[in-house]
Scaffold this motif. Structure first.
Motif, PDB file in Angstrom:
ATOM      1  N   GLY A   1       4.548   7.281   6.668  1.00  0.00           N
ATOM      2  CA  GLY A   1       3.613   6.336   5.919  1.00  0.00           C
ATOM      3  C   GLY A   1       4.088   6.084   4.592  1.00  0.00           C
ATOM      4  O   GLY A   1       5.106   6.637   4.076  1.00  0.00           O
TER       5      GLY A   1
ATOM      6  N   HIS B   1       4.194  -1.675   0.503  1.00  0.00           N
ATOM      7  CA  HIS B   1       2.949  -1.158   0.839  1.00  0.00           C
ATOM      8  C   HIS B   1       2.091  -2.586   1.348  1.00  0.00           C
ATOM      9  O   HIS B   1       1.653  -2.491   2.450  1.00  0.00           O
TER      10      HIS B   1
ATOM     11  N   PRO C   1       1.820   0.903   6.229  1.00  0.00           N
ATOM     12  CA  PRO C   1       0.262   1.786   6.175  1.00  0.00           C
ATOM     13  C   PRO C   1       0.388   3.007   5.397  1.00  0.00           C
ATOM     14  O   PRO C   1       1.353   3.803   5.354  1.00  0.00           O
ATOM     15  N   GLU C   2      -0.577   3.458   4.666  1.00  0.00           N
ATOM     16  CA  GLU C   2      -0.810   4.805   4.104  1.00  0.00           C
ATOM     17  C   GLU C   2      -0.113   5.816   4.969  1.00  0.00           C
ATOM     18  O   GLU C   2       0.449   6.881   4.574  1.00  0.00           O
TER      19      GLU C   2
ATOM     20  N   SER D   1       1.176   6.424   9.130  1.00  0.00           N
ATOM     21  CA  SER D   1       1.592   5.905  10.351  1.00  0.00           C
ATOM     22  C   SER D   1       2.122   6.988  11.324  1.00  0.00           C
ATOM     23  O   SER D   1       2.522   8.094  10.990  1.00  0.00           O
TER      24      SER D   1
ATOM     25  N   GLU E   1       8.571   4.375   9.670  1.00  0.00           N
ATOM     26  CA  GLU E   1       8.446   3.133   8.663  1.00  0.00           C
ATOM     27  C   GLU E   1       9.545   2.641   8.151  1.00  0.00           C
ATOM     28  O   GLU E   1       9.770   1.715   7.556  1.00  0.00           O
TER      29      GLU E   1
END
Length: 349
Positions: A71, A112, A119-120, A122, A126
């Motif tokens: 993330g 972000h 997402p912070e 995941s 990503e």
């Protein structure tokens, strides 16, 4: 005896494809016009010449491919690393440059919150972190310019990315971070053939910027040595030995390596046969280089010695296959036998 030019060109494409591209790509290729055929033949001769000259090879590597889900936490750490915590300039997909901690903070916030966002935490990857590298001594600005052009060519569909060039190590290299999800929501999912395409495009961009660069497969060069993973490097630095580490002198390893390289060696033989019989003096000169190139391949040092191990002879009851010898373009006796018709009969497949 000399061969017609059209036959030589067709054989170069046939065997060259097996060396440098996907196996049997020529079988499923559409019919080409004469102009397209001549273009591909010219490119194949250029590829052969670069390989025989041992032009420096580019390295393209996904550095976080084996890691788990990521993330924004992992992304922030990586951007801090490649920017040296804001001290090294970052450049994004729009050509905007960023320097300093505040600019780095703005970039991570944009990734972000902007677009599809990251997402912070995941459970899915990503971002892909890609390393583009060249040998020491390569012009560093050219590497950076080529990396910029490569990123725009490969990911310039609106996908977010950022890169940083590092000048504090011997190998000029660029760290490129690319968001997995594009503007249309399609996720980036690179495979082995994609990595080879990335290598070829990066090498082409380097040549456009005045740097001699090549992007051939290890098998085409007869390379047997793989670069160890970073974890292995750290272990050996501490004096530790990985449990799976195998001796390079292991006889079974030699047989396996020779079997894997059988197809590329056969392709080199096809290239040699075509060029040695060409009416072009340049082709015949390259044929002589092919002989020297193959004789000095690293895989030749790993050739299995059945005589040293009688067990292989006992297991293989088939009649030994007569090897085809690789001869110099000008002919001659006493040449080394470099291209056996098949791997050793005693090899368990």
């Amino acid at each position: 005896m000399s061969f017609p030019k059209t036959w030589v060109d067709q054989m170069l494409l046939n065997w060259g494809d097996r060396l440098f591209h996907d196996p049997l790509r020529h079988v499923r290729a559409p019919r080409m016009s004469r102009g397209e055929l001549q273009r591909d033949v010219r490119r194949m001769r250029e590829q052969l010449a670069r390989t025989l000259r041992r032009t420096p090879e580019v390295m393209v590597k996904i550095t976080n491919k084996a890691s788990g889900a990521q993330g924004m936490g992992a992304m922030r750490r990586h951007l801090r690393y490649i920017s040296r915590n804001g001290r090294v300039e970052l450049e994004d997909q729009d050509g905007m440059t960023m320097l300093g901690r505040e600019a780095l903070h703005d970039l991570t916030n944009a990734w972000h919150l902007g677009g599809w966002g990251i997402p912070e935490e995941s459970r899915r990857r990503e971002v892909f972190n890609v390393l583009l590298s060249m040998p020491p001594g390569t012009d560093r600005q050219a590497v950076r310019n080529a990396a910029r052009a490569f990123a725009a060519e490969e990911f310039g569909d609106g996908r977010r990315y950022a890169f940083a060039a590092h000048d504090d190590e011997a190998h000029p290299h660029v760290h490129l971070s690319v968001q997995v999800r594009g503007p249309d929501g399609k996720r980036l999912n690179p495979r082995k053939q994609d990595l080879q395409r990335w290598r070829e495009r990066f090498a082409a961009q380097l040549r456009e910027h005045g740097v001699e660069a090549n992007a051939t497969r290890r098998l085409a060069r007869g390379e047997t040595r793989r670069y160890p993973k970073q974890a292995v490097v750290h272990m050996t630095t501490r004096g530790e030995m990985p449990r799976y580490w195998r001796s390079e002198a292991d006889e079974l390893t030699r047989h396996t390596l020779w079997a894997v390289h059988a197809a590329p060696l056969e392709a080199w033989q096809g290239v040699l046969h075509a060029m040695a019989g060409s009416q072009s003096a340049d082709d015949r000169s390259l044929a002589a280089l092919v002989t020297d190139f193959v004789q000095t391949m690293p895989v030749q040092h790993e050739r299995p010695s059945v005589e040293r191990n009688g067990r292989h002879e006992q297991r293989g009851r088939r009649k030994p296959v007569q090897a085809r010898g690789l001869r110099h373009a000008g002919g001659g006796e006493g040449q080394r036998e470099l291209f056996p018709d098949e791997p050793d009969a005693g090899l368990e497949r």
